[in-house]
Design a protein around this motif. Sequence first.
Motif, short mmCIF file in Angstrom:
data_model
loop_
_atom_site.label_atom_id
_atom_site.label_comp_id
_atom_site.label_asym_id
_atom_site.label_seq_id
_atom_site.Cartn_x
_atom_site.Cartn_y
_atom_site.Cartn_z
N VAL A 1 -100.81 -18.68 -33.40
CA VAL A 1 -99.39 -18.49 -33.67
C VAL A 1 -98.75 -19.86 -33.80
O VAL A 1 -99.29 -20.86 -33.30
CB VAL A 1 -98.69 -17.66 -32.57
N GLY A 2 -97.62 -19.91 -34.49
CA GLY A 2 -96.96 -21.20 -34.67
C GLY A 2 -95.47 -21.07 -34.83
O GLY A 2 -94.94 -20.00 -35.14
N ILE A 3 -94.81 -22.18 -34.60
CA ILE A 3 -93.38 -22.31 -34.84
C ILE A 3 -93.19 -23.57 -35.67
O ILE A 3 -93.83 -24.60 -35.40
CB ILE A 3 -92.58 -22.34 -33.53
N ARG A 4 -92.36 -23.48 -36.70
CA ARG A 4 -92.16 -24.61 -37.61
C ARG A 4 -90.72 -24.65 -38.06
O ARG A 4 -90.12 -23.62 -38.33
CB ARG A 4 -93.08 -24.46 -38.82
N TYR A 5 -90.19 -25.86 -38.14
CA TYR A 5 -88.85 -26.06 -38.67
C TYR A 5 -88.96 -26.88 -39.94
O TYR A 5 -89.61 -27.92 -39.96
CB TYR A 5 -87.94 -26.75 -37.66
N THR A 6 -88.30 -26.42 -41.00
CA THR A 6 -88.27 -27.14 -42.27
C THR A 6 -86.87 -27.69 -42.48
O THR A 6 -85.90 -26.93 -42.54
CB THR A 6 -88.65 -26.22 -43.45
N VAL A 7 -86.79 -29.01 -42.58
CA VAL A 7 -85.54 -29.70 -42.84
C VAL A 7 -85.43 -29.88 -44.35
O VAL A 7 -86.31 -30.49 -44.96
CB VAL A 7 -85.52 -31.08 -42.15
N GLY A 8 -84.38 -29.36 -44.95
CA GLY A 8 -84.17 -29.54 -46.38
C GLY A 8 -83.77 -30.98 -46.70
O GLY A 8 -82.92 -31.55 -46.03
N LEU A 9 -84.43 -31.57 -47.69
CA LEU A 9 -84.13 -32.94 -48.09
C LEU A 9 -83.33 -33.01 -49.38
O LEU A 9 -82.75 -34.05 -49.69
CB LEU A 9 -85.43 -33.74 -48.25
N SER A 10 -83.32 -31.94 -50.15
CA SER A 10 -82.59 -31.95 -51.42
C SER A 10 -81.59 -30.79 -51.43
O SER A 10 -81.83 -29.73 -50.86
CB SER A 10 -83.55 -31.82 -52.60
N GLY A 11 -80.46 -31.02 -52.09
CA GLY A 11 -79.46 -29.97 -52.22
C GLY A 11 -80.00 -28.82 -53.05
O GLY A 11 -80.75 -29.04 -54.01
N VAL A 12 -79.61 -27.61 -52.71
CA VAL A 12 -80.14 -26.44 -53.42
C VAL A 12 -79.27 -26.02 -54.60
O VAL A 12 -79.76 -25.44 -55.56
CB VAL A 12 -80.36 -25.23 -52.47
N VAL A 13 -77.98 -26.32 -54.54
CA VAL A 13 -77.06 -25.92 -55.61
C VAL A 13 -77.20 -26.90 -56.76
O VAL A 13 -77.24 -28.10 -56.57
CB VAL A 13 -75.60 -25.88 -55.10
N ASP A 14 -77.30 -26.34 -57.97
CA ASP A 14 -77.45 -27.18 -59.16
C ASP A 14 -76.08 -27.70 -59.57
O ASP A 14 -75.47 -27.25 -60.53
CB ASP A 14 -78.09 -26.38 -60.30
N GLY A 15 -75.61 -28.71 -58.81
CA GLY A 15 -74.27 -29.24 -59.05
C GLY A 15 -74.26 -30.58 -59.73
O GLY A 15 -73.22 -31.23 -59.80
N GLY A 16 -75.42 -31.07 -60.19
CA GLY A 16 -75.45 -32.35 -60.87
C GLY A 16 -75.42 -33.52 -59.91
O GLY A 16 -75.95 -33.44 -58.80
N ASP A 17 -74.76 -34.59 -60.30
CA ASP A 17 -74.72 -35.81 -59.50
C ASP A 17 -73.74 -35.67 -58.34
O ASP A 17 -72.75 -34.94 -58.41
CB ASP A 17 -74.31 -37.01 -60.37
N TYR A 18 -74.01 -36.45 -57.27
CA TYR A 18 -73.11 -36.50 -56.14
C TYR A 18 -72.23 -37.74 -56.30
O TYR A 18 -72.68 -38.79 -56.72
CB TYR A 18 -73.91 -36.57 -54.83
#
Length: 192
Positions: free
Chosen positions: A152-169
């Motif tokens: 069994v396992g537990i894992r956390y995934t930290v998002g590194l990129s934005g998910v919304v296709d909003g172009g440049d920041y």
Amino acid sequence: MRKIILSAIAIFAFGFTNAQQTRFGVKGGLNITSFSGDNDSNALIGFQVGGFAEIKVIERLSIQPELLFSTQGASFDAIGNNNDIDYKLNYINVPVLAKFYVTKQFTVEGGPQIGFLVSAKRDGNDIKDAYKSTDLGFNFGAGYNFTDNFSVGIRYTVGLSGVVDGGDYDDIYDYYDSAKNSVLALTAAYKF
């Protein structure tokens, strides 16, 4: 996407050449997901299912590439009514983890992941065009081996990129505040 799938197949094929050093398995489990960043998202419950190869590098260290179907997303409180608005994103995720055996039973793991968006829906309506087709993340977690085959396992995934296709920041603060996938996974795995 074709290149990533071919790369995953190549990794699994490499495992066949070192069969005594490689074990294959299947895994599945529960996802608790939301969007991190400057938003008021609530958690959604989803699942993940897929396969993996555990390639032994040295006595206590293995490389574990995986190919997973994962349901992710977030829920938001709707203003003016009692219903929540659910954003459901389905991904094919390809994590590649370094897995360290602290003891024979207890493991820790970490590594990068790339995800490919399969579908995106807001309350049943298709909104895939509003989201980026790839997602980058970093995983860290721990596991416990009950037997040589079952764990069994537990894992956390930290998002590194934005998910919304909003172009440049506009600036670095916009990037930090952008919605990114955040996934806590509780899984069970069986190695052959």
